[in-house]
Scaffold this motif. Structure first.
Motif, PDB file in Angstrom:
ATOM      1  N   HIS A   1       0.838  -1.206   0.000  1.00 40.16           N
ATOM      2  CA  HIS A   1       0.000   0.000   0.000  1.00 40.16           C
ATOM      3  C   HIS A   1       0.866   1.247   0.000  1.00 40.16           C
ATOM      4  O   HIS A   1       1.878   1.301   0.688  1.00 40.16           O
ATOM      5  CB  HIS A   1      -0.899   0.002   1.238  1.00 40.16           C
ATOM      6  N   LEU A   2       0.443   2.232  -0.756  1.00 36.39           N
ATOM      7  CA  LEU A   2       1.118   3.526  -0.760  1.00 36.39           C
ATOM      8  C   LEU A   2       0.371   4.471   0.163  1.00 36.39           C
ATOM      9  O   LEU A   2      -0.789   4.802  -0.097  1.00 36.39           O
ATOM     10  CB  LEU A   2       1.121   4.124  -2.174  1.00 36.39           C
ATOM     11  N   PHE A   3       1.029   4.872   1.253  1.00 35.33           N
ATOM     12  CA  PHE A   3       0.443   5.889   2.125  1.00 35.33           C
ATOM     13  C   PHE A   3       1.090   7.221   1.766  1.00 35.33           C
ATOM     14  O   PHE A   3       2.315   7.361   1.851  1.00 35.33           O
ATOM     15  CB  PHE A   3       0.658   5.535   3.599  1.00 35.33           C
ATOM     16  N   HIS A   4       0.262   8.167   1.359  1.00 38.27           N
ATOM     17  CA  HIS A   4       0.792   9.468   0.933  1.00 38.27           C
ATOM     18  C   HIS A   4       1.065  10.351   2.141  1.00 38.27           C
ATOM     19  O   HIS A   4       0.430  10.230   3.182  1.00 38.27           O
ATOM     20  CB  HIS A   4      -0.217  10.188   0.043  1.00 38.27           C
ATOM     21  N   ALA A   5       2.001  11.299   1.958  1.00 38.41           N
ATOM     22  CA  ALA A   5       2.269  12.304   2.995  1.00 38.41           C
ATOM     23  C   ALA A   5       2.325  13.666   2.306  1.00 38.41           C
ATOM     24  O   ALA A   5       1.294  14.336   2.170  1.00 38.41           O
ATOM     25  CB  ALA A   5       3.556  11.962   3.731  1.00 38.41           C
ATOM     26  N   GLY A   6       3.497  14.061   1.816  1.00 37.08           N
ATOM     27  CA  GLY A   6       3.625  15.373   1.168  1.00 37.08           C
ATOM     28  C   GLY A   6       3.217  15.349  -0.287  1.00 37.08           C
ATOM     29  O   GLY A   6       4.032  15.581  -1.184  1.00 37.08           O
ATOM     30  N   THR A   7       1.932  15.065  -0.519  1.00 31.97           N
ATOM     31  CA  THR A   7       1.411  15.140  -1.889  1.00 31.97           C
ATOM     32  C   THR A   7       0.126  15.960  -1.886  1.00 31.97           C
ATOM     33  O   THR A   7      -0.584  16.037  -0.877  1.00 31.97           O
ATOM     34  CB  THR A   7       1.059  13.754  -2.481  1.00 31.97           C
ATOM     35  N   GLU A   8      -0.152  16.577  -3.005  1.00 34.87           N
ATOM     36  CA  GLU A   8      -1.437  17.274  -3.164  1.00 34.87           C
ATOM     37  C   GLU A   8      -1.874  17.161  -4.621  1.00 34.87           C
ATOM     38  O   GLU A   8      -1.045  16.966  -5.516  1.00 34.87           O
ATOM     39  CB  GLU A   8      -1.328  18.745  -2.760  1.00 34.87           C
ATOM     40  N   ASN A   9      -3.144  17.290  -4.834  1.00 32.05           N
ATOM     41  CA  ASN A   9      -3.678  17.305  -6.180  1.00 32.05           C
ATOM     42  C   ASN A   9      -3.809  18.746  -6.614  1.00 32.05           C
ATOM     43  O   ASN A   9      -4.606  19.489  -6.057  1.00 32.05           O
ATOM     44  CB  ASN A   9      -5.050  16.633  -6.193  1.00 32.05           C
ATOM     45  N   LYS A  10      -3.002  19.152  -7.580  1.00 36.07           N
ATOM     46  CA  LYS A  10      -2.988  20.565  -7.951  1.00 36.07           C
ATOM     47  C   LYS A  10      -2.695  20.685  -9.434  1.00 36.07           C
ATOM     48  O   LYS A  10      -1.888  19.915  -9.969  1.00 36.07           O
ATOM     49  CB  LYS A  10      -1.873  21.271  -7.150  1.00 36.07           C
ATOM     50  N   ASP A  11      -3.336  21.652 -10.079  1.00 39.59           N
ATOM     51  CA  ASP A  11      -3.116  21.906 -11.507  1.00 39.59           C
ATOM     52  C   ASP A  11      -3.240  20.616 -12.314  1.00 39.59           C
ATOM     53  O   ASP A  11      -2.402  20.297 -13.151  1.00 39.59           O
ATOM     54  CB  ASP A  11      -1.734  22.542 -11.751  1.00 39.59           C
ATOM     55  N   GLY A  12      -4.268  19.851 -12.012  1.00 39.60           N
ATOM     56  CA  GLY A  12      -4.577  18.673 -12.821  1.00 39.60           C
ATOM     57  C   GLY A  12      -3.697  17.467 -12.572  1.00 39.60           C
ATOM     58  O   GLY A  12      -3.682  16.539 -13.383  1.00 39.60           O
ATOM     59  N   GLY A  13      -2.962  17.435 -11.478  1.00 36.55           N
ATOM     60  CA  GLY A  13      -2.148  16.244 -11.242  1.00 36.55           C
ATOM     61  C   GLY A  13      -1.620  16.193  -9.839  1.00 36.55           C
ATOM     62  O   GLY A  13      -1.818  17.107  -9.038  1.00 36.55           O
ATOM     63  N   LEU A  14      -0.950  15.090  -9.546  1.00 32.22           N
ATOM     64  CA  LEU A  14      -0.381  14.895  -8.221  1.00 32.22           C
ATOM     65  C   LEU A  14       0.976  15.589  -8.147  1.00 32.22           C
ATOM     66  O   LEU A  14       1.803  15.425  -9.050  1.00 32.22           O
ATOM     67  CB  LEU A  14      -0.217  13.386  -7.995  1.00 32.22           C
ATOM     68  N   ARG A  15       1.169  16.381  -7.083  1.00 28.29           N
ATOM     69  CA  ARG A  15       2.438  17.114  -6.934  1.00 28.29           C
ATOM     70  C   ARG A  15       2.991  16.964  -5.525  1.00 28.29           C
ATOM     71  O   ARG A  15       2.253  16.732  -4.569  1.00 28.29           O
ATOM     72  CB  ARG A  15       2.225  18.607  -7.229  1.00 28.29           C
ATOM     73  N   VAL A  16       4.309  17.161  -5.455  1.00 23.64           N
ATOM     74  CA  VAL A  16       4.986  17.116  -4.152  1.00 23.64           C
ATOM     75  C   VAL A  16       4.667  18.398  -3.395  1.00 23.64           C
ATOM     76  O   VAL A  16       4.780  19.488  -3.947  1.00 23.64           O
ATOM     77  CB  VAL A  16       6.521  17.015  -4.361  1.00 23.64           C
ATOM     78  N   ASN A  17       4.234  18.281  -2.139  1.00 25.85           N
ATOM     79  CA  ASN A  17       4.068  19.509  -1.345  1.00 25.85           C
ATOM     80  C   ASN A  17       4.635  19.386   0.067  1.00 25.85           C
ATOM     81  O   ASN A  17       4.247  20.137   0.963  1.00 25.85           O
ATOM     82  CB  ASN A  17       2.602  19.981  -1.325  1.00 25.85           C
ATOM     83  N   GLY A  18       5.562  18.443   0.256  1.00 28.82           N
ATOM     84  CA  GLY A  18       6.174  18.310   1.582  1.00 28.82           C
ATOM     85  C   GLY A  18       7.443  17.480   1.493  1.00 28.82           C
ATOM     86  O   GLY A  18       7.793  16.995   0.398  1.00 28.82           O
ATOM     87  N   GLY A  19       8.122  17.326   2.618  1.00 28.64           N
ATOM     88  CA  GLY A  19       9.416  16.636   2.641  1.00 28.64           C
ATOM     89  C   GLY A  19       9.298  15.145   2.394  1.00 28.64           C
ATOM     90  O   GLY A  19       9.921  14.578   1.509  1.00 28.64           O
TER      91      GLY A  19
END
Ligand code: AMP
Ligand code: GLY
Length: 425
Positions: A363-381
């Motif tokens: 399983h992939l547990f996300h942490a520093g990710t966000e959905n922005k500008d039509g895709g998944l992006r890094v938003n944390g360490g």
């Protein structure tokens, strides 16, 4: 059917929401604010709420069955006191109880008062006195810690006197850790194996969770700076046997709960003792956390077979002694993929184009990710924590790394030795 609220946005909160959503009684798990992975789970929704007032209003208006808080910051700011004052069910320690984590000075003095084994230490606000202390202290390495919360990054293990002096100036004069570092602890370096021991406490009853071990350093072989945690596995290696667990319960956990009680503080919530186990099996407390660990929660909850919702309900209702906890006997490993620049200045905004899907037992547990500008992006360490179950450590490792290699995030970094260091279970 129940509606549940989880507060936080890390990999730990993703795992908490995932575990709660598996319960048939749950209609929806709201995660405030959540991340780019939480809302993709069945029955899980992100909700962009931040202030305590917004959160209590939401809990009341939605008839939220119960709330769980993941990170330390809202706990240390009194989110549980706020929910309690409005009679809204929540599982976590009050602001007073959370001082065990939010002030290292409080925690150290508390341990001294109650004879709980820990490293010898001194507290400084004056840099000149701190320098003088280091000059007198010939034992290197020496450990220098910011008093306040620093997301696991406020500790420097100085390998030379020069590094110790530079660290003192960095915290006390240059203010690099902000107000968290305006007071520092200088303590003896403890040698041994590090184990994360986490229990659930309902005010009276204490329920130990599965043991785990965390990889704090950024680089393979335990090199590089401290991080919030680059990987973990459960159960802990052979070092943590039943006899040692009993010793930790008797010498650390029980005196902590009863010591708090004597000081007028009732502890409810998860309590995490970060321990160093010396060669002769003596456990000493490195730190307390007043919450579940991140990433330890991911492999721990991956192994939990009984209902996590039920555990929390018993915690709130002060009936944890009635909860029958049940673990998968296999082991689980988690490895974190972190952004370029982590833990200093993580580069955010990077597009995440390719991530492999979850599979049974992976399983992939996300942490520093966000959905922005039509895709998944890094938003944390720490970006994503890949977790897998295996019959043994090498089986679980193979699954985790096979999956991790398929994640393409430019500049990202991960440790390749999660599960290798330890005396294996
Ligand atoms: P803390 O935030 O106090 O847990 O410290 C972060 C990490 O630094 C711990 O998980 C240990 O790996 C390391 N550490 C902290 N204090 C000591 C100590 N007294 N001796 C050895 N290692 C330490
Ligand atoms: N992984 C260490 C922590 O949660 O503090």
């Amino acid at each position: 059917m129940y509606e549940i609220l989880v507060i936080g946005s890390g990999g730990r909160e993703h795992a908490i929401a995932w575990a709660l959503a598996k319960d048939k009684r749950v209609a929806t798990v709201y995660v405030a604010p959540g991340n780019g992975g939480t809302f993709t789970e069945p029955k899980v929704k992100n909700i962009p709420l931040h202030s305590f007032q917004e959160l209590t209003d939401f809990a009341r208006n939605r008839n939220i069955h119960l709330t769980i808080v993941g990170p330390e910051a809202p706990l240390s700011q009194g989110i549980v006191d706020k929910f309690n004052s409005e009679n809204l069910p929540i599982f976590g320690p009050t602001k007073n109880a959370a001082q065990l984590e939010s002030s290292k000075e409080f925690a150290k003095a508390f341990m001294q008062r109650h004879n709980i084994p820990t490293a010898r230490y001194m507290v400084f606000t004056d840099p000149a006195l701190a320098h003088e202390h280091v000059n007198k202290n010939v034992d290197i390495p020496i450990v220098i810690k910011a008093d306040g919360l620093a997301a696991g990054k406020g500790v420097v293990i100085a390998q030379t006197l020069k590094e110790a002096h530079v660290t003192i100036d960095m915290m006390l004069i240059d203010g690099k850790m902000g107000s968290a570092g305006s007071k520092i602890i200088i303590e003896e370096f403890l040698q041994g194996e590090e184990v994360s021991f986490i229990v659930a406490v309902d005010g009276t009853n204490v329920l130990p969770l599965a043991t785990s071990q965390d990889y704090k350093k950024l680089l393979d072989g335990d090199n590089g700076p401290n991080t919030g945690g680059m990987g973990a596995f459960s159960p802990a290696g052979k070092v943590f046997n039943e006899q040692l667990q009993n010793k930790v319960m008797a010498n650390v956990i029980s005196p902590t709960i009863s010591g708090l009680k004597k000081e007028g503080i009732i502890y409810k919530g998860f309590l995490y003792a970060g321990l160093i186990i010396a060669e002769d099996s003596t456990p000493r407390v490195l730190e307390y956390n007043c919450r579940l660990g991140d990433p330890e929660t991911q492999p721990i909850l991956f192994r939990l077979k009984s209902s996590f919702l039920n555990l929390i309900e018993h915690g709130i209702n002060q009936s944890l002694s009635l909860y029958d906890i049940n673990w998968d006997s296999r082991c689980a490993i988690s490895s974190v993929i972190a952004a370029q620049g982590y833990p200093g200045n993580p580069l955010t905004g990077t597009r995440i184009t390719d991530i492999p899907p979850n599979q049974p037992g992976i399983h992939l547990f996300h942490a520093g990710t966000e959905n922005k500008d039509g895709g998944l992006r890094v938003n944390g360490g720490r970006i994503i924590c890949v977790t897998a179950l295996g019959n043994d450590i090498s089986h679980a490792r193979a699954k985790v790394y096979d999956h991790l290699e398929k994640i393409d995030i430019p500049g990202s970094q991960f440790r390749k030795d999660i599960g290798l260091r330890m005396k294996q279970p």
